[in-house]
Design a protein around this motif. Structure first.
Motif, PDB file in Angstrom:
ATOM      1  N   GLY A 191      51.256  43.404   5.519  1.00  0.00           N
ATOM      2  CA  GLY A 191      51.075  43.588   4.069  1.00  0.00           C
ATOM      3  C   GLY A 191      49.647  43.792   3.418  1.00  0.00           C
ATOM      4  N   ARG A 192      48.973  43.244   3.974  1.00  0.00           N
ATOM      5  CA  ARG A 192      48.385  42.684   3.104  1.00  0.00           C
ATOM      6  C   ARG A 192      46.638  43.602   3.306  1.00  0.00           C
ATOM      7  N   ASP A 228      45.815  42.536   7.894  1.00  0.00           N
ATOM      8  CA  ASP A 228      47.148  42.103   7.577  1.00  0.00           C
ATOM      9  C   ASP A 228      47.891  42.065   9.557  1.00  0.00           C
ATOM     10  N   LYS A 258      54.301  49.125   3.561  1.00  0.00           N
ATOM     11  CA  LYS A 258      53.811  49.020   2.201  1.00  0.00           C
ATOM     12  C   LYS A 258      53.094  47.854   2.294  1.00  0.00           C
ATOM     13  N   THR A 307      52.364  44.306   0.313  1.00  0.00           N
ATOM     14  CA  THR A 307      52.422  43.614  -0.390  1.00  0.00           C
ATOM     15  C   THR A 307      51.370  42.580  -1.727  1.00  0.00           C
TER      16      THR A 307
END
Length: 529
Positions: free
Chosen positions: A209-210, A204, A53, A55
Motif C-alpha cells: 500500500g505504499r 509497494d 488500497k 496506506t
C-alpha cells in the motif's frame, strides 16, 4: 551444491513457502472436488472502485517529475541478493524483485523493490563477459526473432555522421549506451555495472500500500537509438505530446548511484499505474498491452488473455470483458461495418490523434511495433476506447521522410491498406534479414489489426488528415520540438554524472533529424492540399 539449489528458488517463494504450501494443498483439494466443473473468472460488482488500497503516500521534498531541475537517486542493496536476482534471470528468464533501500531527492525509503526492465534491451546484457542467450563472450546472440546485440536494427538519426551517435563503447561516465545498435556501434550492458541497467522501481513490493507522491512505480530508462545515450528523443517526445494535449507520462533527469559504484545520469519516466489512470479520468479502466499480445480472439475465457493484457486499475470491480469484445469486433467486422460502426467502440478522433502522433514522431515501436507498446483506456461513461502511447525511447529514430499516410514499420510491412513498402520504413543493417510474419507470441515483426484497418478505411481519411495537420503545427510547425532540445540539454548539464560532450552530440544529431522531418512534412501534399 545445496545452497546453489536453494538460490534457484525465487526469493519471494522462499520467504512465503509455508503460505504457498497451504494454498497449493487447498487448490489440490478443490481440483479433486471440482475436477469436472469449469471455473470462469467473474466480477461480482460493476462499480468504479479501485481494488488497490493506498496506506501511505510519501510526500518527498520536491516533485519527482519536475523536469526543470536535476534529481538524485541512490540505491543500496546486498550483493548476494543481487546475484540471486541475476541467477533467476540467467537460468529461468524471470525478472524478480530485489529488496533495496532508496534515497530519492534526500528522502530515504527503505525496502523498495527493483527489477530489471525490458525485453530486447536486456538481450545485450552480459555477466562475467558472457551473454545469457548463447554463452559466447562479449555479446548476445539471436533470441526470439530479435537482432544481435539485443537492440532493434538500424542506425542513428537521419543525417547524423556515423560514429557520432551516443556514448563511446565502454564509456563509464555519462549516460549508458543501452545495448542498442546505433551509428557508433553497440554498447553492451554489464551486470557488473548496475548503475547502467534499465530498472523498474516499485514502492509497494515489500511494503503493501505504499506510494511515493501517488506513484507506485518509476521506470529508469536506458539510452540508445534516436535520442542517443541521453534518451533525448523520449524526453522531447513526451514534452511535445503533453504540450499538444495528448496523454503522456511525466519524466525527469536524475543522478543515479548504486551502492559504491560511479554515479551516472539517467532519465526516469512515470510508469503508467493507478495514479496515471486517475490523471486520464475518474471513470475509466486502464489496460496494458503486453509484449506477447496478439490482439486476436481467443474465446470467452478471460484467463486465455493473460499474455495479452494486464488490467491496471479498478481490479475486482471491472474486468477484461470490454477488451475481449473490442478484439472480437475488430477482427470480425466487415469493411462496411468497420467504416460505419468504429465510432461505437472507439473514440475515433482520439485514435486518429494517436496514429498521427506516432507517424509524426516516427515511432516504429508503437501499438503496431514489436514491443506492442500501448495502453487501452476504456471510458465507463461513453463505453468507448482510446489508445494511450507508452515507451517512446525509439521515437525519432527512423527516416525523416516517413510518409504521413503509412504506418511506421521496421523492415517493411504494416503499410496503409497492406500496400507496398514506403521509403520511410526502418531497414535492418546490411547483411541482416529481418524476420517476416505477424505478431505471434514473442515475434519480432508485428502489426495491429485496429491500426491497419483504420488507415486502410477511406471513411476515416478526412479525420486522420485533419488531426495530423493540427498536430504537425503543435509539434513541428512552431519549432516546439527544437526548443525542447535546448531546454532539456540545459537541465542535463546540471545532473551529476552527465557527460557534456555526449549530450552535445546527441542534441546535434536529434536537431538534424527534427529539422529534416519538419522540412519534409512542410512540403508534403498530405499537409498542403
Amino acid at each position: 551444491m545445496k545452497r546453489r539449489l536453494i538460490h534457484r528458488i525465487p526469493v519471494r517463494v522462499r520467504h512465503y513457502w509455508k503460505l504457498l504450501a497451504t494454498c497449493a494443498a487447498t487448490l489440490l483439494a478443490f481440483a479433486v472436488v471440482f475436477s469436472t466443473v469449469r471455473v470462469a473468472p467473474l466480477v461480482t460488482s460493476a462499480s468504479d472502485e479501485n481494488g488497490d488500497k493506498v496506506t501511505v503516500d510519501i510526500a518527498g521534498t520536491t516533485d519527482l517529475f519536475d523536469a526543470a531541475r536535476a534529481h538524485s537517486i541512490k540505491l543500496t542493496f546486498r550483493d548476494e541478493n543481487y546475484q540471486e536476482l541475476l541467477d533467476s534471470f540467467w537460468d529461468e528468464g524471470e525478472k524478480e524483485y530485489l529488496e533495496a533501500d532508496l534515497t530519492l531527492d534526500g528522502t530515504t525509503i527503505p525496502s523498495v523493490g527493483i527489477r530489471l526492465k525490458g525485453n530486447s534491451t536486456l538481450q545485450s546484457l552480459t555477466r562475467n563477459g558472457e551473454s545469457r542467450q548463447t554463452g559466447r563472450s562479449g555479446g548476445a546472440g539471436m533470441r526470439g526473432g530479435g537482432m544481435p546485440g539485443g537492440g532493434f536494427p538500424g542506425g542513428g538519426q537521419q543525417g547524423a555522421p556515423q560514429g557520432e551517435q551516443g556514448a563511446p563503447q565502454g564509456q563509464q561516465g555519462g549516460f549508458p549506451g543501452g545495448g542498442m545498435m546505433g551509428g557508433g556501434g553497440r554498447t553492451e550492458l554489464k551486470t557488473e555495472e548496475p548503475e547502467n541497467l534499465p530498472w523498474l522501481i516499485r514502492f509497494d513490493e515489500f511494503v503493501e500500500g505504499r506510494r511515493y507522491q501517488g506513484h507506485r512505480e518509476v521506470s529508469v530508462r536506458v539510452g540508445g537509438m534516436g535520442g542517443g545515450a541521453t534518451v533525448l528523443n523520449e524526453a522531447v517526445s513526451l514534452d511535445v505530446l503533453a504540450a499538444a494535449g495528448e496523454p503522456a507520462q511525466k519524466y525527469s533527469y536524475t543522478s543515479f548511484t548504486v551502492n559504491d559504484r560511479p554515479t551516472t545520469a539517467r532519465l526516469i519516466v512515470e510508469h503508467p499505474d493507478e495514479n496515471f489512470a486517475d490523471d486520464l479520468g475518474a471513470n475509466g479502466v486502464l489496460y496494458k498491452s503486453l509484449s506477447t499480445s496478439q490482439f486476436t480472439d481467443q474465446g470467452d475465457d478471460q484467463t486465455e488473455y493473460a499474455d495479452d493484457f494486464k488490467q491496471i486499475n479498478k481490479k475486482g470491480s471491472q474486468d477484461l470483458q470490454p477488451v475481449i469484445d473490442l478484439i472480437r469486433w475488430v477482427n470480425t467486422a466487415t469493411d462496411t461495418e468497420f467504416a460505419e460502426h468504429l465510432g461505437d467502440h472507439v473514440d475515433v478522433e482520439s485514435f486518429a490523434r494517436y496514429v498521427a502522433t506516432q507517424n509524426l514522431l516516427v515511432n516504429f515501436d508503437d501499438m503496431a511495433g514489436p514491443g506492442k507498446n500501448y495502453y487501452l483506456w476504456y471510458d465507463l461513461t461513453t463505453k468507448k476506447f482510446s489508445v494511450v502511447g507508452w515507451d517512446y525511447n525509439l521515437t525519432l529514430s527512423g527516416s525523416a521522410t516517413q510518409d504521413p499516410t503509412q504506418s511506421v514499420s521496421m523492415g517493411g510491412g504494416g503499410m496503409r491498406g497492406g500496400g507496398q513498402q514506403g521509403g520511410g520504413d526502418f531497414q535492418p543493417p546490411e547483411g541482416m534479414e529481418a524476420p517476416q510474419g505477424g505478431g505471434g507470441r514473442g515475434g519480432f515483426m508485428s502489426g495491429h489489426k485496429l491500426k491497419e484497418r483504420f488507415l486502410a478505411s477511406s471513411a476515416y481519411q478526412d479525420v486522420y488528415q485533419q488531426q495530423y495537420k493540427a498536430l504537425y503545427n503543435k509539434i513541428y510547425g512552431n519549432a516546439a520540438a527544437l526548443n525542447r532540445i535546448t531546454e532539456i540539454t540545459k537541465v542535463i548539464g546540471t545532473v551529476d554524472g552527465s557527460n557534456a560532450e555526449t549530450t552535445a552530440t546527441d542534441a546535434e544529431n536529434l536537431t538534424t533529424l527534427i529539422r529534416e522531418r519538419t522540412q519534409f512534412l512542410a512540403t508534403s501534399e498530405f499537409l498542403t492540399e
